[in-house]
Each structure stands twice: as structure tokens, then as C-alpha cells.
Scaffold this motif. Sequence first.
Motif, mmCIF file in Angstrom:
data_model
loop_
_atom_site.group_PDB
_atom_site.id
_atom_site.type_symbol
_atom_site.label_atom_id
_atom_site.label_comp_id
_atom_site.label_asym_id
_atom_site.label_seq_id
_atom_site.Cartn_x
_atom_site.Cartn_y
_atom_site.Cartn_z
ATOM 1 N N VAL A 361 -5.567 -26.789 -43.368
ATOM 2 C CA VAL A 361 -6.105 -26.800 -44.733
ATOM 3 C C VAL A 361 -5.822 -25.478 -45.428
ATOM 4 O O VAL A 361 -5.383 -25.443 -46.591
ATOM 5 C CB VAL A 361 -7.619 -27.094 -44.719
ATOM 6 C CG1 VAL A 361 -8.205 -26.929 -46.122
ATOM 7 C CG2 VAL A 361 -7.874 -28.506 -44.203
ATOM 8 N N GLU A 362 -6.056 -24.383 -44.727
ATOM 9 C CA GLU A 362 -5.832 -23.066 -45.329
ATOM 10 C C GLU A 362 -4.363 -22.834 -45.664
ATOM 11 O O GLU A 362 -4.040 -22.172 -46.652
ATOM 12 C CB GLU A 362 -6.351 -21.974 -44.389
ATOM 13 C CG GLU A 362 -7.867 -21.945 -44.298
ATOM 14 C CD GLU A 362 -8.372 -21.078 -43.151
ATOM 15 O OE1 GLU A 362 -9.489 -20.549 -43.259
ATOM 16 O OE2 GLU A 362 -7.650 -20.952 -42.130
ATOM 17 N N ALA A 363 -3.472 -23.394 -44.851
ATOM 18 C CA ALA A 363 -2.036 -23.207 -45.087
ATOM 19 C C ALA A 363 -1.569 -23.908 -46.358
ATOM 20 O O ALA A 363 -0.679 -23.409 -47.059
ATOM 21 C CB ALA A 363 -1.243 -23.718 -43.887
ATOM 22 N N ASP A 364 -2.169 -25.063 -46.673
ATOM 23 C CA ASP A 364 -1.723 -25.817 -47.848
ATOM 24 C C ASP A 364 -2.818 -26.785 -48.290
ATOM 25 O O ASP A 364 -2.758 -27.982 -47.985
ATOM 26 C CB ASP A 364 -0.438 -26.585 -47.520
ATOM 27 C CG ASP A 364 0.253 -27.109 -48.778
ATOM 28 O OD1 ASP A 364 -0.374 -27.096 -49.853
ATOM 29 O OD2 ASP A 364 1.417 -27.549 -48.671
ATOM 30 N N PRO A 365 -3.812 -26.293 -49.027
ATOM 31 C CA PRO A 365 -4.895 -27.181 -49.489
ATOM 32 C C PRO A 365 -4.395 -28.342 -50.343
ATOM 33 O O PRO A 365 -4.954 -29.444 -50.284
ATOM 34 C CB PRO A 365 -5.795 -26.243 -50.303
ATOM 35 C CG PRO A 365 -5.481 -24.871 -49.819
ATOM 36 C CD PRO A 365 -4.038 -24.897 -49.445
ATOM 37 N N GLU A 366 -3.348 -28.103 -51.128
ATOM 38 C CA GLU A 366 -2.830 -29.175 -51.984
ATOM 39 C C GLU A 366 -2.276 -30.321 -51.151
ATOM 40 O O GLU A 366 -2.428 -31.497 -51.507
ATOM 41 C CB GLU A 366 -1.761 -28.628 -52.922
ATOM 42 C CG GLU A 366 -2.309 -27.706 -54.005
ATOM 43 C CD GLU A 366 -1.246 -27.298 -55.013
ATOM 44 O OE1 GLU A 366 -0.112 -27.818 -54.912
ATOM 45 O OE2 GLU A 366 -1.547 -26.473 -55.893
ATOM 46 N N ALA A 367 -1.627 -30.006 -50.036
ATOM 47 C CA ALA A 367 -1.111 -31.053 -49.160
ATOM 48 C C ALA A 367 -2.244 -31.880 -48.574
ATOM 49 O O ALA A 367 -2.138 -33.104 -48.431
ATOM 50 C CB ALA A 367 -0.271 -30.435 -48.039
ATOM 51 N N ALA A 368 -3.336 -31.206 -48.239
ATOM 52 C CA ALA A 368 -4.490 -31.905 -47.672
ATOM 53 C C ALA A 368 -5.123 -32.864 -48.678
ATOM 54 O O ALA A 368 -5.805 -33.816 -48.290
ATOM 55 C CB ALA A 368 -5.530 -30.904 -47.188
ATOM 56 N N LEU A 369 -4.890 -32.612 -49.967
ATOM 57 C CA LEU A 369 -5.453 -33.450 -51.023
ATOM 58 C C LEU A 369 -4.459 -34.486 -51.547
ATOM 59 O O LEU A 369 -4.730 -35.162 -52.532
ATOM 60 C CB LEU A 369 -5.918 -32.566 -52.184
ATOM 61 C CG LEU A 369 -7.154 -31.697 -51.897
ATOM 62 C CD1 LEU A 369 -7.350 -30.667 -52.989
ATOM 63 C CD2 LEU A 369 -8.393 -32.582 -51.751
#
Length: 518
Positions: A361-369
Motif C-alpha cells: 500500500v505504501e509503495a503505491d496507494p493509487e494501485a491499491a485503489l
Amino acid sequence: MTLVVIVGPPGSGKTTIGRALAESLGAPFRDADADIADAAGKPIPDIFIDHGEDHFRALEREAVRRAVAEHDGVLALGGGAVLAEATRKLLADVTVVHLRVGLAEAVKRTELDRGRPLLQVNPRATLRRLMDERMPLYREVADIEIDTTGRDVADVTEEIRVRLAVRIVTVNDADTPYQVLIGHGTTDRLPEFLGQASRVAVLHTASTVQLAERVGALVPDGVEATLMELPDAEDGKTVAVAEQVWEALGAEGFTRTDLVVGVGGGAVTDLAGFVAACWLRGVAVVHVPTSLLGAVDAAVGGKTGVNTAAGKNLVGAFHPPRAVLVDLDNFATLPVRDLAAGLAEVVKAGFIADPVILDLVEADPEAALDAANPVVGELVERAIAVKAAVVASDLKEGGLRAILNYGHTFAHAVEKLEHYRWRHGDAVAVGMVYAAHLSALTGRVDLVERTKAVLASLGLPTTYEAGRWDDILKVMLIDKKNVGATQRFVLLDALAEPVVVDDVTAEQQREAYERLTA
């Protein structure tokens, strides 16, 4: 890639489809029968003629053993390879695709190949006998089963590709272990879990009626599907609604071998599980969660329940599902806020057991969303794996399972005070910040800033309204983790080291609230 083994009767298309699958995956293909012929220096029919079937089977066992150990790609086995117990044991640790085929089509296909030694005399009767004898063994080793009858190679190959992308998490309930299937298109796997059902009740809300209709259409001829619409969200999680469903099941003549399917968010799967647990003292239930929150939380673990005036989920039963079908396609239309709310439970799993979740999540929050991003599938799988491991160790919430309630003591109080208008994930997010403050205040690990940063990156709330402590405390005093008058909290000694404690003072609880609301 990892090894994929193709098994099935003669004429099912193992070699043809195996080659096509390997090409589509960009992987090497290997045929165990070709290995046997190469090792023996003669075609397989000649091995049968010169040395007999027993000798051939010995060569086959060795060829399969070597191929499983050496090959990284697609491997096709001969139709009788599964006869060997040693081979079946080897296949337990790899992905196995079983290709089925109807007898008439298998006969047509094998007539084109006169080199099959076991089909030289009365091929139709022999093939029927071989298929009947071997079918239980194919199914014993198979992870995926596909009927190739009347289908072209490209169609079958594409289905295998989709099915291979499904992640499977097994929840090892001591009595009835079950699988959680995670991937695109898993809804279509429902027929595999019908058992002996002649009736299926599909519970849904108005917002999931189209999917419920598709689910109802998946049942085969001879099985009757009945759709039952529930009130939306928490309004559907009441004893009164459950009673209406029970009356409908009675009117439809539902028996103990029939099936309930919950199609919707956590409220629907909670209610469906509760209905199934109580009807005839327990009928099977399959969950098709349509929200990320429902997939990683309510649908997995076997806890069912309804709300009462006294609080949320205080009435319920433990009733493991037969299966959970987490179809990532169902998340594609979720609003980002709803997806984020589901991720709160995922983040919780990261703090209590799997920090890789937090790293992702910290690496890429946008990807998680982004529901279409592969990272969402990995996050879901990891969160469900955490829950599955905890549930397997504590099926009835006697001890360890309480750690899954990290952040939930405060969250449930917020939900009740807000009359369940808050998203559950939003409440859990605030609850985790409160728990992080308590962990720091009681001399444990201080993860307050990391907790707030991770949640904020997903657009989740990290504070709550000031001046409501007395109301919050009143609700927390009836939390189901409490023992008598003793309050219990799930805190963290360190990252991924949760602990259930009963020594948090009233002053520390209030101070954590003041810090949360400052």
C-alpha cells in the motif's frame, strides 16, 4: 511460471490443448508419453507388444517423476498415469488440469489415432470402461476440471488461462475445510459447489439483482433457483428479515441438502450465513461477495450474525460456508470510497500479521485503489490468508481469533453511535488509530504515525468527533470480547505481534480518545 499438469482420458485433447496452453503462456511444453518413447527407443505400442503393460507403467512412473521434478511449464500425462499411487502423490503438490470429454466425442477423436494399444479391440466399450474407472482418480488429483466436448482449442485454452489465474486459500475448519477462490470470473465456478442441492436460494439486495440473476442462471437443469431480495445494507441484518427468509424457504420446500447463496456485501453474507445456520439446524451456504470489505471480512471465517437494539452482530452462529467465490470483476464498478473502506480490513491484516500488505500500500496507494490493478488481487489474497490462518487456529473465537478485532472495539462503538451510517471500513480505520494510541500509551509499540499515514493515503478517516467519550465508553463496555465486567482490547506489542490485554486503565482509554480527537 510453475508447473501445470494436464490429465484426462484418451481423446480429451491433453497434448493438443497442452501445446496451445504452453504457447499462450509463453512456457515450454512436455509430453510424458514422448519422454517414455524416447527413453525406450521405440514407440509406445511397441513397448506394449514387446514388454507388456506392467513394464510400460514402470517406465511411465519414472518418466512422470522426472518430468515433475525437472519441468517448468506445461506437462501432459498419458491417460493411465494417474493409476499409480506414487504419481498421484507427486501431483498433490502441483497444479493439475483435468480435461473431460463425452464418450461419443472421445471415440471419434481416438479413431483418428490407431496407435493406442489399449483401444485396439472394441474401442468404444473399452474407452467407456477406462473413463469410468479413472474418473475418480482424475478428480482426486485435479485442481481445475474442464469439459472439452464440442469446444475448440482456443476456447478451452482461454478458460484454462483464466482459471489458472485464480488464487485459492483453504480455510482449514476442523470439520469442514473450505476454499476461498480469488480471481476474475470465479462466480462462474458456483456449479462446482452445488453438492446434492435440488434447490438454491439466492439472497441479494436490489443493487445486486443483476448478478443474482446471473448466479441463478448458472445452476444446471434440474436444480431450481429462487431469488430472494433483502433490504439494503444493515437494514437487512435483523431477526425479522431472517424470519421472512425462513418462511420463504419453508414455502419452497428447502431440505437439508439444498443450498443458500449470499450475493452482496458483508451484510448480505452475514444474513445468508445466519439463515443457513439456523434452517433445519444447518444447510450449506456459498458466498459471492460483491464488495472488497465483504470479501476479506464477513464472507470468510464462518461467523454469521444479525444486529439488535443492543448492538451489532450480538446474535449469530458459527457456520462455515461451503465455498467463497471472490470475483475481482465484481469490484470493477465499486466507488473508490467503498474500495478504500474495504482496504481498511486489509490494512488491519497487515498490522496484525502480514506487513507486506503495508509495504504494498505504501509503495503505491493509487494501485491499491484500482480494482483492475493486479496488486488488489494480491492484497485480497494476503488478507484472506491471514484470516484463514487465524480461523483455523481458533474456530469458535475462544482466544487467538480475537486478534482479528484489532481496531474493532472502538469501531463498533462508532458504528452504533452513528446509527450505522458510517462505512464499516471507515469506522475500523478510526478504530485502528485509537488502538495504536492505546498501544503507545500502555508502553507497547508506537505505530500511530505509520497507521495514520497508511490510512490517509487511501483516503480513510483517522480522527473522530471530540466530546463524545461517555457515549463511546458505554458502548465499548458491552463489546463481545469483554469477560464479565473486564474490558479487553487487541493491541500490538510490535508490528505483526498482536496481543489481547485486559489491563488498560480508564485513564489510558480516555487519553487515547483525547489524542485521537485532538
